[in-house]
Design a protein around this motif. Structure first.
Motif, short mmCIF file in Angstrom:
data_model
loop_
_atom_site.label_atom_id
_atom_site.label_comp_id
_atom_site.label_asym_id
_atom_site.label_seq_id
_atom_site.Cartn_x
_atom_site.Cartn_y
_atom_site.Cartn_z
N SER A 67 -3.14 -39.83 -33.69
CA SER A 67 -2.48 -40.24 -32.45
C SER A 67 -1.76 -41.58 -32.68
O SER A 67 -2.09 -42.32 -33.61
N GLU A 68 -0.82 -41.87 -31.81
CA GLU A 68 -0.05 -43.10 -31.96
C GLU A 68 -0.92 -44.36 -31.94
O GLU A 68 -0.72 -45.24 -32.80
N PRO A 69 -1.88 -44.49 -31.02
CA PRO A 69 -2.74 -45.68 -31.06
C PRO A 69 -3.54 -45.79 -32.36
O PRO A 69 -3.72 -46.89 -32.90
N GLU A 70 -3.99 -44.65 -32.88
CA GLU A 70 -4.73 -44.66 -34.15
C GLU A 70 -3.82 -45.09 -35.30
O GLU A 70 -4.25 -45.83 -36.19
N GLY A 93 5.35 -44.50 -25.19
CA GLY A 93 4.99 -45.59 -26.08
C GLY A 93 5.30 -46.93 -25.44
O GLY A 93 6.44 -47.20 -25.09
N PRO A 94 4.28 -47.80 -25.28
CA PRO A 94 4.54 -49.11 -24.68
C PRO A 94 5.26 -50.00 -25.67
O PRO A 94 4.87 -50.10 -26.83
N LEU A 104 8.45 -49.94 -34.69
CA LEU A 104 7.89 -48.73 -35.27
C LEU A 104 8.03 -47.57 -34.30
O LEU A 104 7.66 -47.68 -33.13
N PHE A 105 8.60 -46.48 -34.80
CA PHE A 105 8.73 -45.25 -34.04
C PHE A 105 7.67 -44.29 -34.58
O PHE A 105 7.77 -43.84 -35.72
N LEU A 106 6.64 -44.04 -33.78
CA LEU A 106 5.47 -43.30 -34.25
C LEU A 106 5.56 -41.83 -33.85
O LEU A 106 5.94 -41.50 -32.72
N PHE A 107 5.19 -40.95 -34.79
CA PHE A 107 5.21 -39.51 -34.57
C PHE A 107 3.82 -38.96 -34.89
O PHE A 107 3.38 -39.04 -36.04
N ASP A 108 3.15 -38.41 -33.88
CA ASP A 108 1.85 -37.76 -34.08
C ASP A 108 2.13 -36.29 -34.42
O ASP A 108 2.53 -35.51 -33.55
N LEU A 109 1.96 -35.94 -35.68
CA LEU A 109 2.31 -34.59 -36.13
C LEU A 109 1.30 -33.54 -35.70
O LEU A 109 1.51 -32.35 -35.95
#
Length: 197
Positions: A67-70, A93-94, A104-109
């Protein structure tokens, strides 16, 4: 601007095909710099993956199987700090710009399994980060421009554009040159003889 794309290589067995497809679509793609790394929490301080991450200082996309927070937590644990930025596949995303200047652009696959949507969003992010330049040379015609003075609303109704025209350059006068002749040459030689140099 180029967008670094960091893809973690630890997919669950059921997502091995997604991982392969992502690599196939991203490797060599214009404007995207794909970097494959091991699990963030298993990277040694002196590993090549860690040195590669340390060299990335610009906005980046991080694709992981968490997940994004992880993802943010595990990146912070290895001193790869950044501010999570929202995007179309992570709209909630905050954005906390005070934490770090690196975006950072986060992607939870585990949530996003459509390769084409992921690649399209990466392309859109890269395009949004690119600096656009505009040429101002073509604004107006050569030698004249219309200028509208700034005014209040009452004066604006009666204001008319003022045309400013550059004065044409006058050619410099050319001194008259006497035609060359043998007489002129003889006269110069006589003057030199008189000088007795």
């Amino acid at each position: 601007m180029r967008l670094p794309v960091i893809l973690v290589q630890n997919p669950p067995a059921s997502a091995a095909g997604l991982a392969e497809s992502l690599v196939g679509n991203l490797i060599g793609r214009a404007g995207l710099d794909l970097t494959l790394v091991g699990r963030f929490d298993s990277l040694a301080d002196d590993s090549t993956d860690r040195m590669t991450l340390d060299s990335i200082t610009v906005p980046s996309a991080v694709l992981d199987w968490r997940s994004e927070p992880e993802i943010l937590d595990v990146l912070a644990a290895i001193d790869f700090h950044g501010s999570r930025c929202p995007h179309q596949l992570d709209p909630d995303g905050p954005f906390a710009p005070g934490q770090s200047p690196r975006r950072l652009f986060l992607f939870d696959l585990t949530k996003h399994k459509d390769v084409q949507k992921i690649v399209a969003e990466l392309d859109r992010l890269r395009a949004s980060l690119s600096v656009k330049t505009v040429s101002l040379g073509a604004l107006g015609s050569a030698g004249s421009a219309a200028i509208k003075p700034a005014a209040n609303k009452d004066a604006e109704a009666t204001a008319r554009p003022i045309t400013v025209t550059a004065a044409p350059r006058q050619p410099a006068p050319v001194a008259a040159v006497s035609p060359r002749s043998d007489e002129n040459l003889d006269s110069l030689i006589d003057q030199l003889d008189e000088l007795d140099v």
